[in-house]
Motif scaffolding. Structure first.
Motif, PDB file in Angstrom:
ATOM      1  N   PRO A   1       6.182  -5.791   8.506  1.00  0.00           N
ATOM      2  CA  PRO A   1       5.457  -5.229   7.355  1.00  0.00           C
ATOM      3  C   PRO A   1       3.961  -5.075   7.651  1.00  0.00           C
ATOM      4  O   PRO A   1       3.108  -5.738   7.079  1.00  0.00           O
ATOM      5  N   ILE A   2       3.700  -4.190   8.602  1.00  0.00           N
ATOM      6  CA  ILE A   2       2.334  -3.939   9.069  1.00  0.00           C
ATOM      7  C   ILE A   2       2.093  -2.439   9.057  1.00  0.00           C
ATOM      8  O   ILE A   2       2.937  -1.663   9.509  1.00  0.00           O
TER       9      ILE A   2
ATOM     10  N   LEU B   1      -1.606   1.898  -0.326  1.00  0.00           N
ATOM     11  CA  LEU B   1      -1.132   0.670   0.309  1.00  0.00           C
ATOM     12  C   LEU B   1      -1.269  -0.539  -0.622  1.00  0.00           C
ATOM     13  O   LEU B   1      -0.368  -1.384  -0.682  1.00  0.00           O
ATOM     14  N   LYS B   2      -2.367  -0.619  -1.353  1.00  0.00           N
ATOM     15  CA  LYS B   2      -2.544  -1.718  -2.315  1.00  0.00           C
ATOM     16  C   LYS B   2      -1.455  -1.668  -3.386  1.00  0.00           C
ATOM     17  O   LYS B   2      -0.899  -2.698  -3.768  1.00  0.00           O
TER      18      LYS B   2
ATOM     19  N   GLU C   1       1.454  -0.638  -3.024  1.00  0.00           N
ATOM     20  CA  GLU C   1       2.702  -1.077  -2.387  1.00  0.00           C
ATOM     21  C   GLU C   1       2.670  -2.559  -2.001  1.00  0.00           C
ATOM     22  O   GLU C   1       3.595  -3.053  -1.366  1.00  0.00           O
TER      23      GLU C   1
ATOM     24  N   TYR D   1       0.308  -4.205  -0.076  1.00  0.00           N
ATOM     25  CA  TYR D   1      -0.327  -4.549   1.195  1.00  0.00           C
ATOM     26  C   TYR D   1      -1.669  -5.239   0.963  1.00  0.00           C
ATOM     27  O   TYR D   1      -2.418  -4.857   0.061  1.00  0.00           O
ATOM     28  N   GLU D   2      -1.955  -6.229   1.784  1.00  0.00           N
ATOM     29  CA  GLU D   2      -3.289  -6.803   1.835  1.00  0.00           C
ATOM     30  C   GLU D   2      -4.071  -5.979   2.848  1.00  0.00           C
ATOM     31  O   GLU D   2      -3.607  -5.764   3.977  1.00  0.00           O
TER      32      GLU D   2
ATOM     33  N   LYS E   1       4.347 -11.200   4.073  1.00  0.00           N
ATOM     34  CA  LYS E   1       3.410 -10.401   3.278  1.00  0.00           C
ATOM     35  C   LYS E   1       3.033  -9.155   4.069  1.00  0.00           C
ATOM     36  O   LYS E   1       2.761  -9.232   5.254  1.00  0.00           O
ATOM     37  N   PRO E   2       3.019  -7.996   3.434  1.00  0.00           N
ATOM     38  CA  PRO E   2       2.604  -6.798   4.161  1.00  0.00           C
ATOM     39  C   PRO E   2       1.079  -6.729   4.329  1.00  0.00           C
ATOM     40  O   PRO E   2       0.331  -7.023   3.399  1.00  0.00           O
ATOM     41  N   TYR E   3       0.665  -6.370   5.533  1.00  0.00           N
ATOM     42  CA  TYR E   3      -0.759  -6.244   5.870  1.00  0.00           C
ATOM     43  C   TYR E   3      -1.032  -4.853   6.405  1.00  0.00           C
ATOM     44  O   TYR E   3      -0.245  -4.302   7.179  1.00  0.00           O
ATOM     45  N   ALA E   4      -2.177  -4.310   6.007  1.00  0.00           N
ATOM     46  CA  ALA E   4      -2.669  -3.051   6.563  1.00  0.00           C
ATOM     47  C   ALA E   4      -3.987  -3.351   7.261  1.00  0.00           C
ATOM     48  O   ALA E   4      -4.889  -3.939   6.666  1.00  0.00           O
TER      49      ALA E   4
END
Length: 178
Positions: free
Chosen positions: A24-25, A93-94, A96, A98-99, A121-124
């Motif tokens: 989840p990147i 992204l937020k 969805e 994503y941090e 946790k998803p990260y961008a």
């Protein structure tokens, strides 16, 4: 000890790659000028099972010969989309979950080695222009700013190197290395 053959490396086909679960990147490229850097971002994203790349602003888009030169086919395996404005990609992204982590030298940045991601946790990760870095409004919209510690005379690393270091760090901290 001998170098492994292509068969011994047992890599996925593009079709199999498309079907497997990704980490989840997401990568966000904010006005990246160099098409070679864009291609490297694709190739490194393929290696670390990045879910998607967001190409923003003036960042070049596939298909392009200069991107393909360094991507070596990864534009076919890694999902991507283009946004005229980086903040639009950040807002999406937020939404969805994503941090948003900007890689930049800024006040109150966290050294990458001290960054503790939450597994699952998803990260961008946002990387900026080779000369000007990440746009200030994008830095302000981020959840946190990460910085790769450096010790020499130069003030920055090439974006492709920064992407490799960041993705290796993230994947090794959260998903382990097989």
């Amino acid at each position: 000890m001998k170098k492994l053959s292509m068969e011994e490396l047992n890599r996925l086909s593009v079709e199999d790659y498309k079907e497997i679960e990704k980490n989840p990147i997401a990568l966000v490229l904010d006005n990246v000028r160099s098409l070679n850097n864009v291609g490297s971002a694709f190739r490194t994203s393929d290696a670390f099972l990045v879910k998607k790349i967001f190409l923003c602003g003036i960042t070049g888009k596939p298909p392009h010969r200069e991107i393909q030169k360094t991507a070596l086919g990864a534009t076919e395996s890694v999902d991507w989309e283009h946004h005229e404005n980086t903040l639009d990609a950040i807002k999406l992204l937020k939404k969805e979950g994503y941090e948003i982590c900007v890689l930049e030298q800024a006040s109150h940045s966290t050294p990458l080695n001290e960054f503790v991601p939450k597994p699952g946790k998803p990260y961008a990760f946002v990387f900026g222009n080779e000369v000007f870095g990440v746009e200030e409004d994008v830095v302000l919209a981020a959840d946190q700013v990460l910085e790769i510690p450096q010790f020499g005379t130069k003030h920055s690393l090439n974006i492709s190197v920064s992407i490799g270091i960041t993705l290796w760090d993230m994947v090794s901290k959260t998903y382990g290395v097989k």
